[in-house]
Design an enzyme around this catalytic site. Structure first.
Site, PDB file in Angstrom:
ATOM      1  N   HIS A 255      38.961  31.949   9.627  1.00 12.30           N
ATOM      2  CA  HIS A 255      39.317  32.783  10.880  1.00 12.30           C
ATOM      3  C   HIS A 255      38.663  34.118  10.875  1.00 12.30           C
ATOM      4  O   HIS A 255      38.939  34.807  11.605  1.00 12.30           O
ATOM      5  CB  HIS A 255      40.611  32.602  11.665  1.00 12.30           C
ATOM      6  CG  HIS A 255      40.978  31.324  12.008  1.00 12.30           C
ATOM      7  ND1 HIS A 255      40.927  30.127  11.509  1.00 12.30           N
ATOM      8  CD2 HIS A 255      41.008  30.810  13.364  1.00 12.30           C
ATOM      9  CE1 HIS A 255      41.464  28.920  12.310  1.00 12.30           C
ATOM     10  NE2 HIS A 255      41.587  29.417  13.307  1.00 12.30           N
TER      11      HIS A 255
ATOM     12  N   GLU B  99      32.043  21.690  19.637  1.00 16.46           N
ATOM     13  CA  GLU B  99      30.923  22.398  19.467  1.00 16.46           C
ATOM     14  C   GLU B  99      29.708  22.024  19.446  1.00 16.46           C
ATOM     15  O   GLU B  99      28.740  22.633  20.120  1.00 16.46           O
ATOM     16  CB  GLU B  99      31.276  23.428  18.361  1.00 16.46           C
ATOM     17  CG  GLU B  99      32.822  24.143  18.638  1.00 16.46           C
ATOM     18  CD  GLU B  99      33.921  23.408  18.243  1.00 16.46           C
ATOM     19  OE1 GLU B  99      33.743  22.123  17.818  1.00 16.46           O
ATOM     20  OE2 GLU B  99      35.144  23.731  18.533  1.00 16.46           O
TER      21      GLU B  99
END
Ligand SMILES: Cc1ncc(C[n+]2csc(CCOP(=O)(O)OP(=O)(O)O)c2C)c(N)n1
Ligand SMILES: [Mg+2]
Lengths: 328, 360
Positions: free
Chosen positions: B133, B64
């Site tokens: 999450h 990322e």
């Protein structure tokens, strides 16, 4: 872009390489000398001793090719043709600085000269340079992007993330690992296992070329090959150049006395000064006379003196302008 | 609204926005983990690869920060990346590049380099997403000058805002609530933009409710029941958290004298804290009562639906907040609240719609 980048008397590559290194050296020493005046009020990471890497690589590039430098940006900026006046003014925090006083020494850039940015977060530049290469590829341009990861930045994840992607996409980017053996006060052997830095490239399906980082001609030759390969669609390369920073990590002084490295080690590297080595060679070959050297030095010194004067005389940016240009 | 009702979901609207923008501007490319996979980022990138090919729809390695740097570098060279993260939580690895480079390139280059980058990040909720999450970290991004932070709500807004974001020329953090993806509404075909500003979605006189993202829908449900209790709520959809335009909020609070904030993030140091502080600092005298912030409690999201049940704020919390700040005695609205609770609690607690079968 500096107009004095390639004066007409430079007839060949070797003299151009020499002049570039000498100019970096003289600028950096002038900064070191004047730093005590306390008017350059920002950190400075000098490149004295490392002039060959910046010079050998950048003189193999075209103006439209982009480099992305690090906290130690002065040599890369100058070698690529960055405007000296804008650089010094930036270090002095002036309106005429390349960033208008917003960046300081660690953020030097010059859009006209193909210096996209200098970024002071270790490893940060590696992604940006890879992205410039992606833009070149997407636009069908034959330009090349180059960045100069220090020996510490290969410890960061972004180095590997970027190499993986560059290799995958065959991007026109050259990673020039500038190994000066230290990250601040910490030696390479304290931070990394005993393995050639070039082997890191193997993990990403690339091979590295390693050369003496104080031999500007060897660097130039290796850089030319890597850049030509990138330009021809041959994909990324890794170059490893071992060199040495003469002065302290950040600041104008020598620091061989503080204990993390020895005076002997420094003297060994100093004896292999990249500027002096080429000077001796050019003189022995009859390409450079004492008078030539004196004239070249005088010309550069005049330029440097004028740039310091201009930087000092330039106005500071208005305090109220600090809030401007946050958004495009 | 122009042509006849054409009802699609926010997810479909975002996909359509991407296609429309990419057709108009060949500099736009999409990159993300999963943008070409069978799940197509919850349908939001469906068909892009077929339409635009692998050069413009890039399946991203799991890296990322590196790839965010690459996107930023390409943006500084004039490309227009649209990066997608399936979860905000994954984008945490790219904060270095977003905060240090995307947010600062324009400033540090004194206006020479801009970063036309849009980063779509999805806030998870439900189906046991758990602590890492489902974080709604918009206030983290909104604390950084140089970034813009947008949170879409309706399908019409989402499409127009995403196209506007891709045309904006600044680094835009586009935070989509996973449950907002399922919201449906009228969406015109083709090109249009929605300006990146907040908007008033309901007029009222007694209390101003400033809501973000999914909490807008909770606030709208609450407002219907507040109306029955003779509390007239004005609702502002705070679609843009940075730059924060306080003008419509001040105008509204000066009219109502009361403020409730309802956002999807943490109450402590969340967006509501900033809004309350700004209102109080600008004009204490416009407040007739202490404001109330509706936000998440000070602990991570638990996975089990039995633990998560009290975690998320709902229309009932917004209702209670408005009642409190309006100084209405709770017992006088108890039956109305009871009916709201019955209606709200009939909705499933851990899925966006009864049709949702997991897993992500
Ligand atoms: C992410 C990050 N960590 C730490 C620092 C502090 N720091 C600045 S320079 C430096 C050492 C960098 O070493 P190297 O990459 O070898 O470059 P050199 O200074 O030797 O040129 C460190 C640790 C930083 N700027 N960024
Ligand atoms: Mg080093």
């Amino acid at each position: 872009m500096s107009e004095t980048m390639a004066p007409s008397f430079l007839v060949n590559d070797q003299l151009a390489l020499f002049r570039s290194m000498l100019r970096i050296r003289l600028v950096e020493e002038a900064i070191a000398t004047r730093y005590a005046e306390q008017e350059m009020r920002c950190p400075v990471h000098l490149s004295i001793g490392q002039e060959a890497v910046a010079t050998g690589v950048c003189l193999a590039l075209r103006p439209q090719d982009q480099i992305v430098s690090t906290h130690r940006s002065h040599a890369h900026y100058l070698a690529k043709g960055g405007d000296l006046n804008a650089m010094l003014a930036e270090i002095y925090g002036k309106e005429t600085g390349c960033c208008g006083g917003r960046g300081g020494s660690m953020h030097l850039f010059d859009a006209a000269a193909g210096i996209l940015a200098s970024l002071p977060i270790v490893g940060s530049a590696i992604g940006i340079a890879t992205g410039a290469a992606l833009a070149f590829q997407q636009e069908g341009s034959d330009c090349v992007a180059v960045t100069f990861p220090g020996d510490a930045s290969v410890e960061e994840g972004i180095f590997h993330e970027s190499l993986n992607f560059a290799a995958l996409m065959s991007l026109p980017v050259v990673y020039v690992i500038e190994n000066n053996l230290y990250a601040c006060f910490t030696g390479l052997e304290q931070r990394q296992p005993h393995r050639p830095l070039g082997d890191l490239a193997l993990a990403h399906g690339l091979t590295a070329v390693t050369a003496d980082g104080n031999d500007v001609e060897a660097i130039h030759a290796a850089a030319k090959d890597a850049i030509a390969k990138a330009r021809d669609g041959g994909g990324p390369s890794v170059l490893v150049f071992n060199t040495y920073r003469w002065r302290e990590h950040c600041g104008p002084n020598y620091d061989n006395n503080v204990g993390y490295r020895s005076e002997e080690e420094f003297q060994q590297w100093k004896a292999r000064c990249p500027v002096e080595s080429l000077q001796k060679k050019l003189m022995a070959e009859g390409q450079l006379s004492d008078q030539d050297l004196a004239a070249m030095t005088a010309e550069i010194e005049a330029e440097v003196t004028a740039a310091f004067q201009a930087a000092k005389a330039a106005p500071f940016p208005l305090a109220a302008s600090a809030e401007e240009r946050v958004y495009a | 609204m122009p042509n006849a009702e054409r009802i699609i979901s926010v997810a479909e609207a975002l996909c359509e926005a991407t296609k429309v923008a990419m057709e108009r501007d060949s500099k736009i490319y999409v990159i993300g983990e999963g943008v070409t996979d069978p799940k197509a980022i919850f349908e939001t990138t469906r068909g892009l690869l077929d339409a635009f090919g692998p050069k413009r729809v890039i399946e991203m390695p799991v890296a990322e920060n590196g790839l965010t740097g690459i996107a930023i570098g390409s943006a500084m060279m004039g490309r227009k990346p649209l990066m997608v993260h399936q979860r905000v939580d994954f984008a945490m690895l790219s904060l270095e590049q977003l905060f240090n480079n995307a947010a600062k390139a324009y400033y540090a280059s004194n206006g020479k380099h801009s970063v036309p980058l849009v980063v779509r990040m999805i806030i998870g909720r439900g189906w046991g997403q758990g602590p890492a999450h489902s974080q709604s970290l918009e206030s983290l991004f909104a604390s950084i000058p140089g970034l813009k932070v947008v949170m879409p709500t309706t399908a019409y807004e989402a499409k127009g805002q995403l196209i506007a974001a891709l045309e904006d020329g600044n680094p835009i953090m586009f935070l989509e609530h996973r449950w907002v993806h399922y919201v449906t509404g009228h969406v015109p075909t083709g090109y249009y933009t929605v300006p990146l500003t907040s908007r008033r979605v309901r007029d009222g006189n007694d209390v101003t409710i400033v809501a973000t993202s999914y909490m807008l829908f909770e606030a709208m449900m609450a407002a219907d029941f507040l109306a029955e209790a003779n509390i007239s709520a004005e609702i502002i959809d705070l679609a843009v958290l940075r730059p924060l335009d306080m003008t419509p909020i001040m105008d509204s609070v000066r009219k109502t004298g009361r403020l409730v904030t309802a956002d999807t993030g943490f109450r402590t140091l969340g967006m509501g804290a900033e809004l309350v502080a700004e209102v109080a600092c600008r004009d204490m005298s416009c407040l007739l009562a202490p404001p109330v912030r509706v936000g998440l409690p000070d602990h991570p999201t638990p996975s089990s639906r039995s633990l998560a049940i009290g975690y998320y704020r709902t229309a009932i919390d917004v209702f209670d907040a408005a009642v409190t700040t309006c100084g209405v005695a709770p017992q006088t609205v108890a039956t109305i609240r009871e009916r709201l609770a019955t209606k709200r609690n009939a909705l499933p607690s851990d899925v966006p719609t009864p049709a949702f079968k997991g897993p992500f």
